[in-house]
Design an enzyme around this catalytic site. Structure first.
Site, mmCIF file in Angstrom:
data_model
loop_
_atom_site.group_PDB
_atom_site.id
_atom_site.type_symbol
_atom_site.label_atom_id
_atom_site.label_comp_id
_atom_site.label_asym_id
_atom_site.label_seq_id
_atom_site.Cartn_x
_atom_site.Cartn_y
_atom_site.Cartn_z
ATOM 1 N N HIS A 13 -5.261 6.128 -2.677
ATOM 2 C CA HIS A 13 -6.209 4.861 -3.038
ATOM 3 C C HIS A 13 -7.690 5.018 -2.791
ATOM 4 O O HIS A 13 -8.144 4.951 -1.540
ATOM 5 C CB HIS A 13 -5.774 3.655 -2.341
ATOM 6 C CG HIS A 13 -6.379 2.296 -2.917
ATOM 7 N ND1 HIS A 13 -5.492 1.272 -3.319
ATOM 8 C CD2 HIS A 13 -7.377 2.090 -3.160
ATOM 9 C CE1 HIS A 13 -6.320 0.192 -3.713
ATOM 10 N NE2 HIS A 13 -7.702 0.695 -3.564
ATOM 11 N N HIS A 15 -11.787 4.670 -4.382
ATOM 12 C CA HIS A 15 -12.893 4.206 -5.487
ATOM 13 C C HIS A 15 -14.036 5.264 -5.281
ATOM 14 O O HIS A 15 -14.659 5.475 -4.283
ATOM 15 C CB HIS A 15 -13.478 2.889 -4.879
ATOM 16 C CG HIS A 15 -12.620 1.698 -5.073
ATOM 17 N ND1 HIS A 15 -12.003 1.207 -6.204
ATOM 18 C CD2 HIS A 15 -11.466 1.577 -3.868
ATOM 19 C CE1 HIS A 15 -10.864 0.512 -5.775
ATOM 20 N NE2 HIS A 15 -10.704 0.357 -4.467
ATOM 21 N N PHE A 16 -14.234 5.955 -6.311
ATOM 22 C CA PHE A 16 -15.308 6.832 -6.525
ATOM 23 C C PHE A 16 -16.576 6.264 -7.220
ATOM 24 O O PHE A 16 -17.600 7.029 -7.051
ATOM 25 C CB PHE A 16 -15.001 8.219 -7.175
ATOM 26 C CG PHE A 16 -14.111 8.983 -6.517
ATOM 27 C CD1 PHE A 16 -14.171 9.380 -5.265
ATOM 28 C CD2 PHE A 16 -12.923 9.826 -7.116
ATOM 29 C CE1 PHE A 16 -13.628 10.221 -4.617
ATOM 30 C CE2 PHE A 16 -12.317 10.711 -6.153
ATOM 31 C CZ PHE A 16 -12.542 11.007 -4.980
ATOM 32 N N ARG A 17 -16.618 5.279 -7.840
ATOM 33 C CA ARG A 17 -17.446 4.725 -8.603
ATOM 34 C C ARG A 17 -17.943 5.594 -9.759
ATOM 35 O O ARG A 17 -17.085 6.446 -10.434
ATOM 36 C CB ARG A 17 -18.752 4.060 -7.796
ATOM 37 C CG ARG A 17 -18.469 3.408 -6.581
ATOM 38 C CD ARG A 17 -17.500 2.182 -6.862
ATOM 39 N NE ARG A 17 -17.464 1.234 -5.653
ATOM 40 C CZ ARG A 17 -16.514 0.465 -5.370
ATOM 41 N NH1 ARG A 17 -15.501 0.496 -6.380
ATOM 42 N NH2 ARG A 17 -16.596 -0.192 -4.536
ATOM 43 N N LYS A 99 -2.787 0.222 -13.100
ATOM 44 C CA LYS A 99 -3.189 -0.608 -11.797
ATOM 45 C C LYS A 99 -3.304 -2.197 -12.278
ATOM 46 O O LYS A 99 -4.034 -2.467 -13.330
ATOM 47 C CB LYS A 99 -4.723 -0.194 -11.491
ATOM 48 C CG LYS A 99 -5.129 -1.084 -10.117
ATOM 49 C CD LYS A 99 -4.434 -0.730 -8.884
ATOM 50 C CE LYS A 99 -4.789 -1.893 -7.833
ATOM 51 N NZ LYS A 99 -6.088 -1.325 -7.128
ATOM 52 N N HIS A 136 -2.894 -4.578 -6.943
ATOM 53 C CA HIS A 136 -3.845 -5.416 -6.159
ATOM 54 C C HIS A 136 -3.046 -6.805 -5.887
ATOM 55 O O HIS A 136 -3.181 -7.508 -6.597
ATOM 56 C CB HIS A 136 -5.398 -5.605 -6.296
ATOM 57 C CG HIS A 136 -5.935 -6.430 -5.473
ATOM 58 N ND1 HIS A 136 -7.026 -5.982 -4.764
ATOM 59 C CD2 HIS A 136 -6.042 -7.731 -5.299
ATOM 60 C CE1 HIS A 136 -7.485 -6.910 -3.891
ATOM 61 N NE2 HIS A 136 -6.947 -7.845 -4.066
ATOM 62 N N HIS A 174 -2.857 -1.502 -0.359
ATOM 63 C CA HIS A 174 -3.797 -1.768 0.793
ATOM 64 C C HIS A 174 -2.952 -3.167 1.330
ATOM 65 O O HIS A 174 -3.474 -4.272 1.337
ATOM 66 C CB HIS A 174 -5.040 -2.125 0.515
ATOM 67 C CG HIS A 174 -5.509 -2.938 -0.869
ATOM 68 N ND1 HIS A 174 -4.860 -3.898 -1.195
ATOM 69 C CD2 HIS A 174 -6.235 -2.693 -1.716
ATOM 70 C CE1 HIS A 174 -5.306 -4.348 -2.404
ATOM 71 N NE2 HIS A 174 -6.226 -3.612 -2.541
ATOM 72 N N LEU A 219 -11.236 -6.719 0.777
ATOM 73 C CA LEU A 219 -10.117 -7.299 0.096
ATOM 74 C C LEU A 219 -9.023 -6.528 -0.072
ATOM 75 O O LEU A 219 -9.025 -5.423 -0.287
ATOM 76 C CB LEU A 219 -10.407 -8.290 -1.228
ATOM 77 C CG LEU A 219 -11.691 -9.096 -1.106
ATOM 78 C CD1 LEU A 219 -11.997 -9.647 -2.627
ATOM 79 C CD2 LEU A 219 -10.746 -10.383 -0.459
ATOM 80 N N ASP A 247 -8.630 3.158 0.365
ATOM 81 C CA ASP A 247 -9.256 2.187 0.012
ATOM 82 C C ASP A 247 -10.788 2.326 0.018
ATOM 83 O O ASP A 247 -11.414 1.432 0.146
ATOM 84 C CB ASP A 247 -8.720 0.688 0.192
ATOM 85 C CG ASP A 247 -9.259 -0.409 -0.599
ATOM 86 O OD1 ASP A 247 -9.658 0.085 -1.984
ATOM 87 O OD2 ASP A 247 -9.350 -1.692 -0.336
ATOM 88 N N ALA A 263 -17.147 -6.751 -1.503
ATOM 89 C CA ALA A 263 -16.071 -6.558 -0.761
ATOM 90 C C ALA A 263 -15.676 -4.983 -0.544
ATOM 91 O O ALA A 263 -15.728 -4.400 -1.732
ATOM 92 C CB ALA A 263 -14.718 -7.255 -1.083
#
Ligand code: NCD
Ligand code: ZN
Ligand code: ZN
Length: 347
Positions: A13, A15-17, A99, A136, A174, A219, A247, A263
């Site tokens: 999990h 996040h690379f943006r 997702k 999520h 998460h 979150l 995450d 978040a």
């Protein structure tokens, strides 16, 4: 001096943006983890196979030379997701999973699913073609207490979906509560869960320790101590249902330290060390490889990484702030603190 040698871990999990932030953050994950499940909550979100394939190319361009790293792409589900594009993207090796963001549940979820029934045809196709659903897991009705939103999701969305689509595999991303641990255990084999370092290390007091701590805000929000203890027991149990998913969620410092802060905890630079701290404290280093390197691939039906990596117990400084050209800085977990473990050189 203690040391631990395990197969190279994966991060299920991340996040690379995109853009300048992506260029800066990818190397932290790629140097440690063999593979990562890349979350699709960009603006605009990654909702089809074509945009996922080009996003994957941009990620690969940020992987340092000589580093072997495989990003595993996910499809952001919307009310209008085309099941056939998803199925084709999965068959063609672009998508590993899809997702579910309930609309307005978290960062960049405004295009998410407004009611679970809207994606029943998509879930049907995913069950048929063996595409895992990543969730999520929070309901979003304004009147529901923020600390009860995971439990609400389990009762109102997750269990009904599990019962309606018996062939569907689900990862509760998460997890933050003992109810999360419980439901994952009750669907052993069909349901897995990622657990973040921050939910293992901190309870909700950390958000208010001597003042408001925006870098502890993520979150689902940190919960009570009893939930943290349930998560620690699950992660260190060796049970196949629980696996590593950081995450890691970079946001620029000024967007977190704001009147309405974003978040997310940026943990990539210290993630492995954060998990090792938990496993060492629990006397469970012998079960670390299962959590970090074996359970995730087994759930996704992939082989574990062949390569071995070694970590030695040694006080180390790792967590420098990350500068993003002309945009600002990103403050990592353990900002300015020492960590207890270092990756052995050449490993
Ligand atoms: C994530 C992000 O910033 O993209 N934030 C977070 O607090 N976890 C989104 C998410 O994983 O819910
Ligand atoms: Zn989330
Ligand atoms: Zn996330």
């Amino acid at each position: 001096m203690r040391s631990i040698t395990i197969r190279r871990p994966d991060d299920w999990h991340v996040h690379f943006r995109d853009g300048a932030v992506l260029q800066q953050v990818v190397p932290f994950t790629a140097r440690v983890f063999g593979r990562a499940i890349v979350m699709p909550n960009l603006t605009p979100p990654v909702t089809n196979a074509a945009t996922a394939a080009s996003y994957r190319d941009r990620i690969m361009s940020a992987v340092p030379t000589g580093v072997a790293f495989t990003p595993l792409m996910t499809c952001y589900l919307t009310d209008d997701t085309d099941p056939s594009d998803l199925v084709r993207g999965h068959a063609g090796g672009v998508f590993t999973a899809a997702k579910l963001y309930p609309a307005h549940a978290t960062t960049n979820s405004q295009h998410g699913v407004t009611a679970i029934e809207k994606i029943y045809p998509v879930l049907e196709a995913m069950a048929e073609h063996g595409i895992p659903l990543l969730t999520h897991g929070e309901i979003t009705r304004a009147e529901v207490d923020i600390f009860d939103r995971e439990k609400g999701f389990i009762d109102e969305v997750l269990i009904p979906v599990m019962e309606r689509f018996p062939g569907l595999k689900v990862v509760m991303e998460h997890i933050t509560t003992k109810q999360g641990v419980q439901v994952v255990r009750s669907y052993r084999g069909r349901m897995g869960a990622t657990i973040t370092p921050q939910h293992l290390l901190y309870n909700r007091n950390a958000i208010f320790q001597g003042g408001l701590r925006p870098h502890m805000y993520c979150l689902p929000v940190l919960k009570r101590e009893e939930h943290r203890l349930a998560l620690r027991a699950a992660a260190t149990s060796g049970e196949a249902s629980f696996f590593l998913g950081t995450d890691t969620a970079p946001h620029l410092q000024h967007l977190k330290e704001a009147a309405c802060g974003c978040a997310g905890v940026f943990s990539a630079p210290v993630a492995l060390q954060a998990y090792l701290k938990v496993f060492a404290e629990e006397g469970a280093l012998d079960r670390f490889e299962a959590f970090a390197s074996l359970n995730g691939p087994a759930f996704y039906g992939l082989p574990p990484n062949e390569e071995k990596v070694t970590f030695v117990e040694a006080s180390t400084f790792l967590a420098e702030r990350v500068r993003v050209e002309s945009e600002g800085e990103i403050v990592p977990l353990f900002d300015g603190e020492m960590v207890d473990w270092a990756q052995a050189r050449g490993a």
